[in-house]
Design an enzyme around this catalytic site. Sequence first.
Site, PDB file in Angstrom:
ATOM      1  N   ALA A   1       0.841  -1.208   0.000  1.00 28.72           N
ATOM      2  CA  ALA A   1       0.000   0.000   0.000  1.00 28.72           C
ATOM      3  C   ALA A   1       0.870   1.250   0.000  1.00 28.72           C
ATOM      4  CB  ALA A   1      -0.934  -0.013   1.205  1.00 28.72           C
TER       5      ALA A   1
ATOM      6  N   LYS B   1       8.711   2.142   9.943  1.00 32.59           N
ATOM      7  CA  LYS B   1       9.344   2.028  11.264  1.00 32.59           C
ATOM      8  C   LYS B   1      10.544   1.085  11.276  1.00 32.59           C
ATOM      9  CE  LYS B   1       5.954  -1.269  13.156  1.00 32.59           C
ATOM     10  NZ  LYS B   1       5.013  -1.482  14.243  1.00 32.59           N
TER      11      LYS B   1
ATOM     12  N   THR C   1       3.707  -7.551   3.475  1.00 30.26           N
ATOM     13  CA  THR C   1       3.730  -7.746   2.023  1.00 30.26           C
ATOM     14  C   THR C   1       4.849  -8.686   1.598  1.00 30.26           C
ATOM     15  OG1 THR C   1       2.822  -5.543   1.690  1.00 30.26           O
ATOM     16  CG2 THR C   1       3.914  -6.546  -0.203  1.00 30.26           C
ATOM     17  N   ARG C   2       6.016  -8.505   2.194  1.00 28.07           N
ATOM     18  CA  ARG C   2       7.159  -9.297   1.747  1.00 28.07           C
ATOM     19  C   ARG C   2       6.916 -10.798   1.902  1.00 28.07           C
ATOM     20  NH1 ARG C   2      12.768 -10.952   3.202  1.00 28.07           N
ATOM     21  NH2 ARG C   2      12.392 -10.461   5.370  1.00 28.07           N
TER      22      ARG C   2
ATOM     23  N   GLN D   1       2.667 -15.008  -0.235  1.00 28.13           N
ATOM     24  CA  GLN D   1       3.158 -16.111  -1.077  1.00 28.13           C
ATOM     25  C   GLN D   1       2.256 -16.337  -2.273  1.00 28.13           C
ATOM     26  OE1 GLN D   1       3.127 -19.459   1.557  1.00 28.13           O
ATOM     27  NE2 GLN D   1       4.976 -18.852   2.637  1.00 28.13           N
TER      28      GLN D   1
ATOM     29  N   GLU E   1      -7.191 -20.515  -5.623  1.00 28.16           N
ATOM     30  CA  GLU E   1      -7.031 -20.700  -4.185  1.00 28.16           C
ATOM     31  C   GLU E   1      -8.384 -20.961  -3.560  1.00 28.16           C
ATOM     32  OE1 GLU E   1      -3.134 -18.339  -2.757  1.00 28.16           O
ATOM     33  OE2 GLU E   1      -4.891 -17.107  -2.994  1.00 28.16           O
TER      34      GLU E   1
ATOM     35  N   ASP F   1      -0.530  -0.425  14.708  1.00 29.35           N
ATOM     36  CA  ASP F   1      -0.281   0.997  15.025  1.00 29.35           C
ATOM     37  C   ASP F   1      -1.294   1.908  14.349  1.00 29.35           C
ATOM     38  OD1 ASP F   1       1.950   0.074  16.315  1.00 29.35           O
ATOM     39  OD2 ASP F   1       3.374   0.715  14.795  1.00 29.35           O
TER      40      ASP F   1
ATOM     41  N   HIS G   1      -3.731 -14.352  11.045  1.00 28.79           N
ATOM     42  CA  HIS G   1      -3.153 -14.054   9.737  1.00 28.79           C
ATOM     43  C   HIS G   1      -3.546 -12.684   9.208  1.00 28.79           C
ATOM     44  CE1 HIS G   1      -1.408 -15.035   5.924  1.00 28.79           C
ATOM     45  NE2 HIS G   1      -2.551 -14.973   5.266  1.00 28.79           N
TER      46      HIS G   1
ATOM     47  N   SER H   1      -6.317  -9.204  -0.728  1.00 26.43           N
ATOM     48  CA  SER H   1      -5.781  -8.049   0.010  1.00 26.43           C
ATOM     49  C   SER H   1      -4.735  -7.282  -0.799  1.00 26.43           C
ATOM     50  CB  SER H   1      -5.213  -8.455   1.364  1.00 26.43           C
ATOM     51  OG  SER H   1      -4.528  -9.658   1.272  1.00 26.43           O
ATOM     52  N   LEU H   2      -3.891  -8.000  -1.534  1.00 24.87           N
ATOM     53  CA  LEU H   2      -2.918  -7.271  -2.361  1.00 24.87           C
ATOM     54  C   LEU H   2      -3.670  -6.467  -3.423  1.00 24.87           C
ATOM     55  CD1 LEU H   2      -0.124  -9.995  -2.802  1.00 24.87           C
ATOM     56  CD2 LEU H   2      -0.092  -8.047  -1.250  1.00 24.87           C
TER      57      LEU H   2
HETATM   58  C1  FAD Z   1       2.684 -14.857   5.452  1.00 23.15           C
HETATM   59  C2  FAD Z   1       1.671 -14.029   4.701  1.00 23.15           C
HETATM   60  C3  FAD Z   1       1.236 -14.432   3.457  1.00 23.15           C
HETATM   61  C4  FAD Z   1       0.287 -13.664   2.757  1.00 23.15           C
HETATM   62  N1  FAD Z   1      -0.077 -14.038   1.496  1.00 23.15           N
HETATM   63  C5  FAD Z   1      -0.926 -13.241   0.790  1.00 23.15           C
HETATM   64  C6  FAD Z   1      -1.232 -13.518  -0.564  1.00 23.15           C
HETATM   65  O1  FAD Z   1      -0.733 -14.466  -1.150  1.00 23.15           O
HETATM   66  N2  FAD Z   1      -2.099 -12.696  -1.212  1.00 23.15           N
HETATM   67  C7  FAD Z   1      -2.684 -11.605  -0.609  1.00 23.15           C
HETATM   68  O2  FAD Z   1      -3.470 -10.883  -1.246  1.00 23.15           O
HETATM   69  N3  FAD Z   1      -2.380 -11.320   0.670  1.00 23.15           N
HETATM   70  C8  FAD Z   1      -1.520 -12.093   1.381  1.00 23.15           C
HETATM   71  N4  FAD Z   1      -1.212 -11.773   2.673  1.00 23.15           N
HETATM   72  C9  FAD Z   1      -1.748 -10.543   3.227  1.00 23.15           C
HETATM   73  C10 FAD Z   1      -1.013  -9.376   2.590  1.00 23.15           C
HETATM   74  O3  FAD Z   1       0.344  -9.705   2.473  1.00 23.15           O
HETATM   75  C11 FAD Z   1      -1.162  -8.131   3.432  1.00 23.15           C
HETATM   76  O4  FAD Z   1      -2.500  -7.895   3.732  1.00 23.15           O
HETATM   77  C12 FAD Z   1      -0.616  -6.937   2.673  1.00 23.15           C
HETATM   78  O5  FAD Z   1       0.664  -7.220   2.195  1.00 23.15           O
HETATM   79  C13 FAD Z   1      -0.609  -5.730   3.569  1.00 23.15           C
HETATM   80  O6  FAD Z   1       0.076  -4.708   2.911  1.00 23.15           O
HETATM   81  P1  FAD Z   1       0.147  -3.279   3.595  1.00 23.15           P
HETATM   82  O7  FAD Z   1       0.963  -2.444   2.699  1.00 23.15           O
HETATM   83  O8  FAD Z   1      -1.211  -2.842   3.948  1.00 23.15           O
HETATM   84  O9  FAD Z   1       0.903  -3.548   4.990  1.00 23.15           O
HETATM   85  P2  FAD Z   1       2.346  -4.150   5.266  1.00 23.15           P
HETATM   86  O10 FAD Z   1       2.881  -4.838   4.094  1.00 23.15           O
HETATM   87  O11 FAD Z   1       2.260  -4.939   6.517  1.00 23.15           O
HETATM   88  O12 FAD Z   1       3.238  -2.854   5.532  1.00 23.15           O
HETATM   89  C14 FAD Z   1       3.052  -2.081   6.686  1.00 23.15           C
HETATM   90  C15 FAD Z   1       4.119  -1.011   6.735  1.00 23.15           C
HETATM   91  O13 FAD Z   1       3.781  -0.043   7.719  1.00 23.15           O
HETATM   92  C16 FAD Z   1       4.917   0.263   8.502  1.00 23.15           C
HETATM   93  N5  FAD Z   1       4.468   0.767   9.805  1.00 23.15           N
HETATM   94  C17 FAD Z   1       3.546   0.209  10.639  1.00 23.15           C
HETATM   95  N6  FAD Z   1       3.378   0.989  11.724  1.00 23.15           N
HETATM   96  C18 FAD Z   1       4.196   2.050  11.580  1.00 23.15           C
HETATM   97  C19 FAD Z   1       4.488   3.189  12.387  1.00 23.15           C
HETATM   98  N7  FAD Z   1       3.899   3.388  13.581  1.00 23.15           N
HETATM   99  N8  FAD Z   1       5.392   4.084  11.937  1.00 23.15           N
HETATM  100  C20 FAD Z   1       6.018   3.902  10.742  1.00 23.15           C
HETATM  101  N9  FAD Z   1       5.782   2.844   9.943  1.00 23.15           N
HETATM  102  C21 FAD Z   1       4.886   1.927  10.354  1.00 23.15           C
HETATM  103  C22 FAD Z   1       5.672  -1.040   8.549  1.00 23.15           C
HETATM  104  O14 FAD Z   1       7.010  -0.840   8.923  1.00 23.15           O
HETATM  105  C23 FAD Z   1       5.500  -1.513   7.107  1.00 23.15           C
HETATM  106  O15 FAD Z   1       6.438  -0.875   6.277  1.00 23.15           O
HETATM  107  C24 FAD Z   1      -0.255 -12.517   3.370  1.00 23.15           C
HETATM  108  C25 FAD Z   1       0.178 -12.129   4.633  1.00 23.15           C
HETATM  109  C26 FAD Z   1       1.140 -12.868   5.299  1.00 23.15           C
HETATM  110  C27 FAD Z   1       1.604 -12.423   6.653  1.00 23.15           C
END
Ligand code: FAD
Length: 537
Positions: free
Chosen positions: A29, A48, A56-57, A60, A126, A221, A349, A389-390
């Site tokens: 995001a 952070k 995200t990393r 899978q 899936e 957070d 999860h 979610s991605l």
């Molecule tokens: C093991 C695993 C497998 C998954 N597989 C899939 C899949 O195959 N397909 C799918 O659609 N989804 C999958 N998901 C879910 C998906 O990966 C996540 O929902 C999505 O990547 C979330 O992205 P995001 O950018 O919202 O948050 P994140 O990728 O979690 O990034 C959050 C960011 O916010 C930062 N942050 C948080 N709090 C603070 C703060 N207070 N100050 C500064 N920075 C902060 C963190 O450091 C990080 O950089 C999986 C999740 C996991 C754990």
Amino acid sequence: MIPRYLVDIDLDSIPHIHTDVIVIGAGIAGLFTAIKASETKKVLMITKKSLLDSNTRYAQGGIAAVISDEDSPEYHMQDTLIAGAGLCGHEAVDVLVHEGPDGVQDLIRMGTQFDLENGVFALTKEGAHSQRRILHAHGDATGAEIVRALSERTKQDPNIEIWDDHFVIDLITQDGECCGALVQKPNGQRVYVHGDATILCSGGAGQLFRYTTNPDIATGDGIAIAYRAGAEIQDVEFIQFHPTALFYPGAPRFLISEAVRGEGAFLRNIKGERFMERYHPQLELAPRDVVARAIVSEIENTKSTFVYIDITHETEELIKHRFPTIYEYCLNYGLDMTTDWIPVAPAAHYMMGGVKTDLYGETAIKRLFACGEVSSTGVHGANRLASNSLSEAIVFGRRIIERIRDLPPSTVKPNLHMEAQRNDISMQAIVEKRIKLQKIMLRYVGLVRNGQGLKRGYEELARQLPLYDTHLTKREEYEFANLLNCAILTAKAALQREESRGGHYREDFPERDDLEWKKHIVFRLGEDRAEEWIQNG
Ligand SMILES: Cc1cc2nc3c(=O)[nH]c(=O)nc-3n(C[C@H](O)[C@H](O)[C@H](O)COP(=O)(O)OP(=O)(O)OC[C@H]3O[C@@H](n4cnc5c(N)ncnc54)[C@H](O)[C@@H]3O)c2cc1C
């Protein structure tokens, strides 16, 4: 009582920095919205930890989008609505299924390389998807590929400044408008970053639970920060437990992706029996909550602590080609997926709820947007369809940038000076409190809940509230304060919802009750810090 700000603030005595757009987080995001916003704006992206530390990393399986001619947005919509168990926002799902393919094209333009088969995208299926519509990269390393491509791109972009190892403590608001964020630098110094728009991309809250697939950054957070600032927090009782996380002594709860079942793996109890036919007609590809509870039930019936996932009937070539990361990871623990059944158990999860937004990612606070797992756009309802979610992050990320493009500069000048009497707290106490919170959540607010346990869990959590009267200075302390806030909201919502639906299961109310509960629980802190809760139909 939960305070407006976690720390004392005197805006006059700390440095001010201005940028057009503040992006909080560097998962899909954050990276995606930063790149899109940088086409017309100056962006500051704050994370952070490093750019590699995000949920995200670890993704899978992949990213769901209607690409194949045999698929259609209507099928994708239908699958999403069924998984969401009656609580999805239809308009939000409509946006997701129609705009997903454009989002995928953006990801490709930004450098993401998805797997191909005979020159076309390799699509997998899936759990609870009726069609093959999941794009993936390097077999089972989709998230890592997205992070690689997008972070390389952000580092080269002259309009994006990146602050890693910086912690956002709170949002600064004035007259119902978000003016920016209070940020702590690695050396402990605090800065006020002023922005015309702030996009929360801070991810989920898997660390609420002792067993989770999420990395340690997932401390909720963004939800807590937005709640303290007066945003609406919706649907937080709905937590998705992934049915199949590795369960092996000494190993983290590493995810054995849904795609493994998508490619034909069986679930077996410790007696070796396949059991899903006793629980759901879609067998191993039933919705995640059904599979997770079926596993718990088999674990209890066989007095075990795990079940097995078995893909040994597929060819060695397919397993190694489709699941290179999972294969290697298991091998590190002496488990060979091509010949061994892999022990698994459910783990927390994904949080379906979060900061409530409209169809353009805007929250109830002006100039504050939420994107990705921290948001509650309405797409997931009571249960997320795998790999949505991605897609949600990129689809609503695009829309946020569209909304921000013509936003006039902010003219509000906050004048904040807040000081409170605060006690000291030790780091050791924080570490112990965090472990205790995770145990309470697992025991009382986990996969199977009941009124008595939830009440007990809520009371035990509420006993920790004096934490907010202490002097917090470190990242771990802020994180615990945020986890506590999320835990209390989750327990409270789960206690209120006297039915079972999607990622919320009450053994004392095992049925879905559409008459009484086809609505959302939304929390919001009023101006007087009194909490209001609303049920939205
Ligand atoms: C093991 C695993 C497998 C998954 N597989 C899939 C899949 O195959 N397909 C799918 O659609 N989804 C999958 N998901 C879910 C998906 O990966 C996540 O929902 C999505 O990547 C979330 O992205 P995001 O950018 O919202 O948050 P994140 O990728 O979690 O990034 C959050 C960011 O916010 C930062 N942050 C948080 N709090 C603070 C703060 N207070 N100050 C500064 N920075 C902060 C963190 O450091 C990080 O950089 C999986 C999740 C996991 C754990």
